[in-house]
Design an enzyme around this catalytic site. Sequence first.
Site, short mmCIF file in Angstrom:
data_model
loop_
_atom_site.label_atom_id
_atom_site.label_comp_id
_atom_site.label_asym_id
_atom_site.label_seq_id
_atom_site.Cartn_x
_atom_site.Cartn_y
_atom_site.Cartn_z
N SER A 16 0.84 -1.21 0.00
CA SER A 16 0.00 0.00 0.00
C SER A 16 0.87 1.26 0.00
CB SER A 16 -0.99 0.00 1.17
OG SER A 16 -0.32 0.19 2.39
N LEU B 275 18.97 -6.02 5.63
CA LEU B 275 19.96 -5.81 4.58
C LEU B 275 21.35 -5.69 5.20
CD1 LEU B 275 17.79 -3.40 2.46
CD2 LEU B 275 18.48 -5.72 1.82
N HIS C 169 8.62 2.98 8.75
CA HIS C 169 8.35 2.09 9.88
C HIS C 169 7.11 2.57 10.62
CE1 HIS C 169 9.05 -0.82 12.97
NE2 HIS C 169 8.89 0.14 13.87
C1 GAR Z 1 3.90 -0.81 6.72
O1 GAR Z 1 3.13 -0.52 7.86
C2 GAR Z 1 5.37 -0.53 6.99
O2 GAR Z 1 5.57 0.59 7.78
C3 GAR Z 1 5.76 -1.80 7.71
O3 GAR Z 1 5.15 -2.81 6.97
C4 GAR Z 1 3.92 -2.31 6.44
C5 GAR Z 1 3.87 -2.61 4.96
O4 GAR Z 1 2.62 -2.24 4.43
N1 GAR Z 1 7.19 -1.94 7.79
C6 GAR Z 1 7.82 -2.41 8.87
O5 GAR Z 1 7.24 -2.83 9.86
C7 GAR Z 1 9.34 -2.37 8.80
N2 GAR Z 1 9.90 -2.72 10.04
P1 GAR Z 1 2.41 -2.10 2.86
O6 GAR Z 1 2.99 -3.37 2.22
O7 GAR Z 1 0.92 -2.05 2.69
O8 GAR Z 1 3.11 -0.85 2.40
#
Ligand code: GAR
Length: 218
Positions: free
Chosen positions: A16, A96, A112
């Site tokens: 998203s 990474l 994040h």
């Molecule tokens: C998001 O909330 C992002 O901030 C989180 O994963 C989700 C991905 O959503 N990332 C982390 O937690 C990194 N540590 P999306 O695939 O719908 O963009």
Amino acid sequence: MSSLPSVGVLVSGSGSNLQAIINAVEGGSIPGKIGVVISNKADAYGLVRARNHGIPTEFVDHRLFDSREAFDARLVEILRSYDIRLVCLAGFMRLLTPTFLSAFPERILNIHPALLPSFPGMHGPRDALNYGVRFSGCTVHFLDEGIDTGPIVAQAVVPVYEDDTEESLAARILKEEHRIYPMAIRLFLEGKLTISGEKVSTGNVGKISDFSRRNPDA
Ligand code: GAR
């Protein structure tokens, strides 16, 4: 050939945030284009979103590599082949290594779902909820070698309500992610971000005057 700088986006799931970036590119508010979207998951919906917009995609299965470094080297090779100026992690759930970080110094952004340095890791909203904080939010930062660490570019705050579930809080945070990630990318591509040590200067763009909030608002 367009001379717009290319952004490479790495996803592992729904994408998203990728969609928000695509929308900002197509709407003209990001002065660049998405060169490639890479996922370590074949079924990541982010890959579908990219294809729907004619963006090249690559699937790189991390399980086929002997080491994290070898996987990272393959990612670097792909990104270089697309002449990527900026790498954006958008729900990319792999750590990474320096192999990757040194290939794109000060050119990797991550989003994040927490107000870093609080609640890094896989479960930002859940950890914030369990801790009982009154506010949480999201953070865009340059990536360094830690887990969700590195110089902070932008944050947005949301309240945490007593009847929140992990899902309701994550959804409230996600809405803000979609707002600040494209903004941070725009600032990067406009050359407005300067890193000095742990800090990022933006030249005070978008300064909010007299910002204060209380929660509960009794
Ligand atoms: C998001 O909330 C992002 O901030 C989180 O994963 C989700 C991905 O959503 N990332 C982390 O937690 C990194 N540590 P999306 O695939 O719908 O963009």
